[in-house]
Design a protein around this motif. Structure first.
Motif, short mmCIF file in Angstrom:
data_model
loop_
_atom_site.label_atom_id
_atom_site.label_comp_id
_atom_site.label_asym_id
_atom_site.label_seq_id
_atom_site.Cartn_x
_atom_site.Cartn_y
_atom_site.Cartn_z
N ASP A 11 0.86 -1.23 0.06
CA ASP A 11 0.08 0.14 -0.15
C ASP A 11 0.83 1.23 -0.13
O ASP A 11 0.30 2.47 -0.34
CB ASP A 11 -1.15 0.08 1.17
CG ASP A 11 -2.06 -1.18 1.19
OD1 ASP A 11 -2.20 -1.52 -0.16
OD2 ASP A 11 -2.47 -1.71 2.27
N ALA A 12 2.10 1.12 0.45
CA ALA A 12 3.07 2.30 0.46
C ALA A 12 3.82 2.26 -0.74
O ALA A 12 4.84 3.47 -0.94
CB ALA A 12 3.92 2.10 1.68
N TRP A 13 3.88 1.42 -1.70
CA TRP A 13 4.61 1.39 -2.86
C TRP A 13 4.24 2.48 -3.82
O TRP A 13 3.07 2.84 -3.80
CB TRP A 13 4.57 0.00 -3.52
CG TRP A 13 5.06 -1.00 -3.00
CD1 TRP A 13 5.72 -1.42 -2.03
CD2 TRP A 13 4.95 -2.52 -3.46
NE1 TRP A 13 6.02 -2.39 -1.54
CE2 TRP A 13 5.48 -3.39 -2.51
CE3 TRP A 13 4.39 -2.92 -4.59
CZ2 TRP A 13 5.31 -4.67 -2.66
CZ3 TRP A 13 4.41 -4.25 -4.76
CH2 TRP A 13 4.87 -5.11 -3.64
N LEU A 14 5.26 3.13 -4.44
CA LEU A 14 4.98 4.43 -5.46
C LEU A 14 4.44 3.88 -6.85
O LEU A 14 4.00 4.56 -7.70
CB LEU A 14 5.98 5.48 -5.38
CG LEU A 14 6.13 5.95 -3.82
CD1 LEU A 14 7.12 7.33 -4.20
CD2 LEU A 14 4.97 6.66 -3.56
N PHE A 15 5.24 2.60 -7.13
CA PHE A 15 4.93 1.94 -8.42
C PHE A 15 4.74 0.54 -8.05
O PHE A 15 5.51 0.13 -7.06
CB PHE A 15 5.61 2.61 -9.61
CG PHE A 15 7.24 2.46 -9.23
CD1 PHE A 15 7.98 1.30 -9.43
CD2 PHE A 15 7.81 3.69 -8.99
CE1 PHE A 15 9.37 1.28 -9.10
CE2 PHE A 15 9.10 3.47 -8.92
CZ PHE A 15 10.01 2.63 -8.95
N ASP A 16 4.43 -0.23 -8.93
CA ASP A 16 4.25 -1.80 -8.74
C ASP A 16 5.47 -2.36 -8.81
O ASP A 16 6.38 -2.40 -9.92
CB ASP A 16 3.40 -2.36 -9.67
CG ASP A 16 3.02 -3.59 -9.52
OD1 ASP A 16 3.38 -4.38 -8.58
OD2 ASP A 16 2.40 -4.14 -10.43
N ILE A 17 5.98 -3.07 -7.83
CA ILE A 17 7.39 -3.81 -7.84
C ILE A 17 7.03 -5.10 -7.51
O ILE A 17 8.00 -5.83 -6.99
CB ILE A 17 8.22 -3.11 -6.75
CG1 ILE A 17 7.56 -2.88 -5.37
CG2 ILE A 17 8.93 -1.79 -7.33
CD1 ILE A 17 8.60 -2.46 -4.38
N ASN A 18 5.68 -5.58 -7.64
CA ASN A 18 5.45 -6.96 -7.15
C ASN A 18 6.45 -8.04 -8.20
O ASN A 18 6.34 -7.81 -9.43
CB ASN A 18 3.90 -7.46 -7.38
CG ASN A 18 3.47 -8.56 -6.82
OD1 ASN A 18 3.86 -8.82 -5.65
ND2 ASN A 18 2.85 -9.25 -7.54
#
Length: 181
Positions: A163-170
């Motif tokens: 929820d704190a990620w600024l872009f998707d790093i999954n």
């Protein structure tokens, strides 16, 4: 007579001593030429996406267990004066889809678009995601976006909050689907 016999025995070693500096100089010269060739070869391909091509004096080989990393060995000289130098370099990581080959598997929305390519550089502590100007300034020079602090290690990735990620790093770097994703 004794003096002549000593000179007869000592002459071969004296001769060897007299040419040793010349041999050392020739080896040093060949080493310098091989060093220059290896440095120029590595600099030519460093950060590029082109696969290195062997030359008459330099042979490139992909390094085991690494992605886009190569070593080049350049050789110069003949006979006992042959000198070789090996240097390592890394190619740029080609642009690639980071969302399962174009198939989006989430409905999450992020504040920034996910970079298509990452460099080998970590994002600085004052811009931990690279979105406050770092990537704009250094994207081309570094060969991609900087790596956010939350994916510097797999442990940091697992302990991070999507929820704190600024872009998707999954699944960054093959770390797997984040448990809270």
């Amino acid at each position: 007579m004794v003096g002549l016999s000593i000179m007869g025995v000592a002459a071969p070693s004296m001769m060897q001593m007299s040419i040793a500096p010349v041999e050392a100089q020739k080896r040093a010269e060949n080493l310098g030429i091989a060093e220059t060739a290896a440095t120029v070869f590595a600099a030519t391909y460093e950060g590029k996406t082109d696969i290195p091509q062997n030359t008459d004096t330099c042979i490139a080989a992909e390094r085991e267990g690494t992605a886009n990393a190569y070593s080049v060995t350049c050789t110069h000289g003949t006979g006992k004066y042959v000198q070789s130098v090996t240097r390592a370099f890394r190619l740029a990581v080609p642009d690639q889809e980071l969302d399962n080959n174009g198939v989006t598997t989430t409905t999450r929305e992020f504040a920034y678009e996910t970079p298509t390519r990452y460099s080998g550089h970590q994002c600085p502590t004052h811009d931990q995601w690279g979105v406050n100007g770092h990537n704009d300034t250094f994207y081309v020079a570094h060969g991609g976006a900087c790596v956010p602090a939350v994916v510097w290690t797999q442990t940091k990735y697992i302990l991070s909050n999507p929820d704190a990620w600024l872009f998707d790093i999954n699944n960054y770097n093959g770390f797997g689907i984040h448990p809270d994703y």
